[in-house]
Motif scaffolding. Structure first.
Motif, PDB file in Angstrom:
ATOM      1  N   ASN A 170      -4.007   6.478   6.389  1.00 11.09           N
ATOM      2  CA  ASN A 170      -2.997   5.843   6.815  1.00 11.09           C
ATOM      3  C   ASN A 170      -2.624   4.633   6.119  1.00 11.09           C
ATOM      4  O   ASN A 170      -1.676   4.231   5.639  1.00 11.09           O
ATOM      5  CB  ASN A 170      -2.719   5.885   8.154  1.00 11.09           C
ATOM      6  N   PHE A 171      -3.886   3.603   6.038  1.00 12.21           N
ATOM      7  CA  PHE A 171      -3.778   2.445   5.372  1.00 12.21           C
ATOM      8  C   PHE A 171      -3.481   2.506   3.917  1.00 12.21           C
ATOM      9  O   PHE A 171      -2.700   1.888   3.229  1.00 12.21           O
ATOM     10  CB  PHE A 171      -5.161   1.690   5.388  1.00 12.21           C
ATOM     11  N   GLU A 172      -3.972   3.633   3.242  1.00  8.99           N
ATOM     12  CA  GLU A 172      -3.840   3.753   1.784  1.00  8.99           C
ATOM     13  C   GLU A 172      -2.373   4.155   1.712  1.00  8.99           C
ATOM     14  O   GLU A 172      -1.736   3.718   0.645  1.00  8.99           O
ATOM     15  CB  GLU A 172      -4.642   5.117   1.400  1.00  8.99           C
ATOM     16  N   ALA A 173      -1.653   5.043   2.555  1.00  4.09           N
ATOM     17  CA  ALA A 173      -0.381   5.444   2.334  1.00  4.09           C
ATOM     18  C   ALA A 173       0.491   4.083   2.475  1.00  4.09           C
ATOM     19  O   ALA A 173       1.513   3.992   2.047  1.00  4.09           O
ATOM     20  CB  ALA A 173       0.257   6.322   3.624  1.00  4.09           C
ATOM     21  N   VAL A 174       0.196   3.344   3.537  1.00  5.05           N
ATOM     22  CA  VAL A 174       1.031   1.986   3.543  1.00  5.05           C
ATOM     23  C   VAL A 174       0.935   1.127   2.238  1.00  5.05           C
ATOM     24  O   VAL A 174       1.713   0.615   1.667  1.00  5.05           O
ATOM     25  CB  VAL A 174       0.431   1.086   4.769  1.00  5.05           C
ATOM     26  N   LYS A 184       7.142  -1.619   2.006  1.00  4.97           N
ATOM     27  CA  LYS A 184       5.741  -2.153   2.419  1.00  4.97           C
ATOM     28  C   LYS A 184       6.220  -3.583   3.441  1.00  4.97           C
ATOM     29  O   LYS A 184       5.613  -3.845   4.465  1.00  4.97           O
ATOM     30  CB  LYS A 184       4.756  -2.638   1.413  1.00  4.97           C
ATOM     31  N   MET A 185       7.036  -4.257   2.814  1.00  5.69           N
ATOM     32  CA  MET A 185       7.413  -5.452   3.576  1.00  5.69           C
ATOM     33  C   MET A 185       8.303  -5.144   4.819  1.00  5.69           C
ATOM     34  O   MET A 185       8.122  -5.849   5.810  1.00  5.69           O
ATOM     35  CB  MET A 185       8.555  -6.445   2.664  1.00  5.69           C
ATOM     36  N   GLN A 186       9.120  -3.947   4.637  1.00 13.95           N
ATOM     37  CA  GLN A 186       9.878  -3.574   5.823  1.00 13.95           C
ATOM     38  C   GLN A 186       8.655  -3.229   7.179  1.00 13.95           C
ATOM     39  O   GLN A 186       8.889  -3.376   8.271  1.00 13.95           O
ATOM     40  CB  GLN A 186      10.691  -2.274   5.678  1.00 13.95           C
ATOM     41  N   LEU A 212       2.809   2.141  -0.537  1.00  7.89           N
ATOM     42  CA  LEU A 212       4.474   2.245  -0.618  1.00  7.89           C
ATOM     43  C   LEU A 212       5.025   1.028  -1.574  1.00  7.89           C
ATOM     44  O   LEU A 212       4.290   0.253  -1.926  1.00  7.89           O
ATOM     45  CB  LEU A 212       5.078   1.601   0.988  1.00  7.89           C
ATOM     46  N   PRO A 213       6.213   1.527  -2.022  1.00 10.03           N
ATOM     47  CA  PRO A 213       7.027   0.311  -2.812  1.00 10.03           C
ATOM     48  C   PRO A 213       6.966  -0.711  -2.132  1.00 10.03           C
ATOM     49  O   PRO A 213       7.357  -0.982  -0.836  1.00 10.03           O
ATOM     50  CB  PRO A 213       8.463   1.133  -3.166  1.00 10.03           C
ATOM     51  N   LEU A 263       9.497   6.099   7.031  1.00 11.49           N
ATOM     52  CA  LEU A 263       9.061   4.944   6.337  1.00 11.49           C
ATOM     53  C   LEU A 263       7.777   5.355   5.456  1.00 11.49           C
ATOM     54  O   LEU A 263       7.312   5.435   4.411  1.00 11.49           O
ATOM     55  CB  LEU A 263       9.061   3.562   6.809  1.00 11.49           C
ATOM     56  N   VAL A 264       7.080   5.711   6.670  1.00 12.82           N
ATOM     57  CA  VAL A 264       5.295   6.280   6.230  1.00 12.82           C
ATOM     58  C   VAL A 264       4.920   7.175   7.171  1.00 12.82           C
ATOM     59  O   VAL A 264       5.374   7.128   8.407  1.00 12.82           O
ATOM     60  CB  VAL A 264       4.597   5.129   6.047  1.00 12.82           C
ATOM     61  N   LEU A 265       4.546   8.331   6.798  1.00 10.89           N
ATOM     62  CA  LEU A 265       3.967   9.381   7.567  1.00 10.89           C
ATOM     63  C   LEU A 265       2.486   8.762   8.044  1.00 10.89           C
ATOM     64  O   LEU A 265       1.698   8.321   7.324  1.00 10.89           O
ATOM     65  CB  LEU A 265       3.872  10.652   6.774  1.00 10.89           C
ATOM     66  N   ILE A 266       2.059   9.220   9.350  1.00 14.34           N
ATOM     67  CA  ILE A 266       0.841   9.012   9.685  1.00 14.34           C
ATOM     68  C   ILE A 266       0.238  10.112  10.231  1.00 14.34           C
ATOM     69  O   ILE A 266       0.630  11.028  10.867  1.00 14.34           O
ATOM     70  CB  ILE A 266       1.193   7.771  11.033  1.00 14.34           C
ATOM     71  N   GLY A 267      -1.109  10.231  10.073  1.00 14.53           N
ATOM     72  CA  GLY A 267      -1.929  11.330  10.399  1.00 14.53           C
ATOM     73  C   GLY A 267      -3.026  10.628  11.363  1.00 14.53           C
ATOM     74  O   GLY A 267      -3.180   9.728  11.659  1.00 14.53           O
ATOM     75  N   PRO A 268      -4.002  11.676  11.578  1.00 16.93           N
ATOM     76  CA  PRO A 268      -5.131  11.258  12.477  1.00 16.93           C
ATOM     77  C   PRO A 268      -5.929  10.257  11.783  1.00 16.93           C
ATOM     78  O   PRO A 268      -6.817   9.603  12.372  1.00 16.93           O
ATOM     79  CB  PRO A 268      -5.846  12.347  12.931  1.00 16.93           C
ATOM     80  N   ASP A 269      -6.288  10.299  10.493  1.00 19.61           N
ATOM     81  CA  ASP A 269      -7.286   9.432   9.830  1.00 19.61           C
ATOM     82  C   ASP A 269      -6.411   8.189   9.393  1.00 19.61           C
ATOM     83  O   ASP A 269      -5.821   8.191   8.591  1.00 19.61           O
ATOM     84  CB  ASP A 269      -7.530  10.377   8.396  1.00 19.61           C
TER      85      ASP A 269
END
Ligand code: ZN
Length: 290
Positions: free
Chosen positions: A46-50, A58-60, A53-54, A36-42
């Protein structure tokens, strides 16, 4: 994705969970899912990636469980920490999934989850036969851990006391004894190979581990079957190495299927055990009958 094999629904006490919709055979790939979303150490990234999201995704994401309070960390960080799965062993890159992140924990899991580097998806395969209606459960911890260590780690990372079938069964102590013996034998394999140059004893340890894991129904034999293969190839017993490699392929096939990274890699070694990078390293010691 074969979504007919499972359904996500409420559990009696663990939030939502994944359940088998039909009988599932050992080795079946139940789900192979894109992140659903890729997560890295920063975390900021990660917050920006979430946040980018469409809306539906984002609701999921926001519907996933969060075991941490807002006092401890922001909501997004809590959801990530509760649900992210590493992309491969020891990776600091992870991912959150719509469905896979719903799979609850058991110390006696009925599935194995893993990151497939080739397909770039997280998959779950049944490690035993699963009956229709059963909850699909994976282990958030290594399976070869004693009860006390599992409880401490699960409490720290996921804030729950494990009351799974194993933790509440009378055989829990027996399981701990098996784990301790397997660890001891595993250390001995190293000693026999690297210090004592006694591969026969090392192979005996491998066989004892496999028998113990079979008896206790513990998943994860591939690591040790691999030891059997490697020791045979190192000491130039290529017929024996071929037998171990065939066993290893069967095991990888059940664990991760034909598209699995390990299965693909070891297919070549099974055809030609001499091609392994450590083949012949220990010279020749006869392992016939070992
Ligand atoms: Zn448990």
């Amino acid at each position: 994705m074969n979504d007919a094999l499972y359904i996500i629904k409420d559990t009696p006490s663990n939030g939502k969970g994944m359940f088998a919709t039909r009988d599932i055979k050992h080795g079946t790939c139940i789900l192979s899912e894109n992140p659903l979303v890729l997560i890295g150490p920063d975390n900021q990234r990660n917050f920006e990636a979430v946040n980018s999201l469409p809306m539906i995704n984002k609701m999921q994401f926001l519907a996933l469980r969060n075991v941490y309070s807002e006092k401890e960390m922001p909501v997004l960080a809590g959801i990530i920490k509760t649900n992210a799965l590493p992309r491969g062993p020891n990776s600091d890159e992870a991912a959150v999934y719509r469905d896979l992140s719903r799979v609850n924990h058991s110390c006696a899991p009925n599935v194995h989850h893993f990151w497939n580097r080739i397909t770039e998806k997280e998959s779950i395969h049944a490690v035993k036969d699963i009956a229709a209606g059963d909850e699909i459960l994976t282990s958030y911890e290594e399976v070869l851990m004693p009860w006390a260590a599992r409880q401490v780690s699960l409490q720290k990372k996921f804030r729950f006391e494990c009351r799974c079938k194993l933790c509440t069964s009378a055989s829990n102590e027996e399981y701990d004894a098996t784990v301790a013996r397997v660890k001891k034998l595993s250390d001995l394999i190293m000693v026999y190979v690297s210090m004592k140059n006694d591969p026969r004893k090392a192979i005996e340890c491998v066989r004892e581990i496999l028998a113990l894991m079979d008896k206790a129904g513990i998943w994860g034999k591939s690591t040790f079957i691999h030891d059997g293969y490697q020791i045979s190839a190192m000491y130039s017993n290529y017929d024996l190495a071929k037998e171990w490699a065939d066993l290893l392929l069967e095991s990888y096939l059940l664990d991760e299927g034909e598209s699995g990274d390990l299965y693909k890699r070891y297919l070549g070694y099974a055809q030609n055990p001499k091609s392994h990078e450590r083949a012949g390293w220990g010279g020749y010691i006869d392992l016939k009958g070992a």
